[in-house]
Design an enzyme around this catalytic site. Sequence first.
Site, PDB file in Angstrom:
ATOM      1  N   GLY A  47       1.413  -0.537 -12.227  1.00  0.00           N
ATOM      2  CA  GLY A  47       2.375  -1.222 -11.387  1.00  0.00           C
ATOM      3  C   GLY A  47       1.743  -2.478 -10.820  1.00  0.00           C
ATOM      4  CD  GLN A  52      -1.260  -5.504  -6.595  1.00  0.00           C
ATOM      5  OE1 GLN A  52      -0.247  -5.011  -7.075  1.00  0.00           O
ATOM      6  NE2 GLN A  52      -2.470  -5.071  -6.886  1.00  0.00           N
ATOM      7  CB  CYS A 108      -5.528  -0.839  -6.150  1.00  0.00           C
ATOM      8  SG  CYS A 108      -4.486  -2.242  -5.694  1.00  0.00           S
ATOM      9  CG  LEU A 109      -4.232  -3.735 -11.549  1.00  0.00           C
ATOM     10  CD1 LEU A 109      -3.003  -4.408 -12.130  1.00  0.00           C
ATOM     11  CD2 LEU A 109      -5.279  -3.511 -12.630  1.00  0.00           C
ATOM     12  CG  HIS A 150      -0.618   2.177  -5.199  1.00  0.00           C
ATOM     13  ND1 HIS A 150      -1.934   2.546  -5.093  1.00  0.00           N
ATOM     14  CD2 HIS A 150      -0.633   0.856  -5.541  1.00  0.00           C
ATOM     15  CE1 HIS A 150      -2.709   1.492  -5.344  1.00  0.00           C
ATOM     16  NE2 HIS A 150      -1.946   0.458  -5.639  1.00  0.00           N
ATOM     17  CD  GLU A 151       2.206  -0.889  -7.633  1.00  0.00           C
ATOM     18  OE1 GLU A 151       2.055  -2.038  -7.146  1.00  0.00           O
ATOM     19  OE2 GLU A 151       1.305  -0.306  -8.259  1.00  0.00           O
ATOM     20  CG  HIS A 154       0.203  -3.628  -3.126  1.00  0.00           C
ATOM     21  ND1 HIS A 154      -1.070  -4.040  -2.828  1.00  0.00           N
ATOM     22  CD2 HIS A 154       0.071  -2.756  -4.156  1.00  0.00           C
ATOM     23  CE1 HIS A 154      -1.941  -3.453  -3.652  1.00  0.00           C
ATOM     24  NE2 HIS A 154      -1.265  -2.659  -4.460  1.00  0.00           N
TER      25      HIS A 154
HETATM   26 NI    NI Z   1      -2.303  -1.618  -5.964  1.00  0.00          NI
END
Ligand code: NI
Length: 186
Positions: A47, A52, A108-109, A150-151, A154
Amino acid sequence: MSIREILKMGDPRLLRIAQPVTQFDSDELHLLISDLLDTMLAAEGAGLAAPQIGVDLQLVIFGSNARNPRYPEAPVVPQTVLINPVITPLSQAEGDATLLEIDDWEGCLSVPGLRAIVPRFSRIRYTGFDQYGDPIDRTVEGFHARVVQHECDHLIGKLYPMRVRDFSRFGFTEVLFPGLDAPQDD
Ligand code: NI
């Protein structure tokens, strides 16, 4: 369409409360979504949230319409564009007020190379809109519920390390999962 730079933890833009999207089905919005998809696919993420890539909007993408060959056991989450989301934690059954949380690994990226056990509500309802302004209303559980939480975190300036309770289960992927194809980054 282009692959954008993913901001890393420490960048203050990841800590903002994102702004609601007010214009749906615009060229700008479609271009942003196309960039998010390209960026997520290139990074093999589960995701990606607009903040981000430095875009201050309440927009996340997640899921994939194909089973990931690297994770054949992972449940399929439909590819989704979710805008202006609202999450409501749900109990397991009607008349039961207990909100169950479950622990599982997350990455997480924006926090590359690390993994932690993160508690998340096991069952949620989420609502919002797609890129055309059509409503989304789903009740989900397990992995799907985790990815959405999670998404959407952000969008309120929360990265998963801020949700960790047991720091003895927070570490480097290569150390935690030696020789294994580690769980995906979100
Ligand atoms: Ni993340």
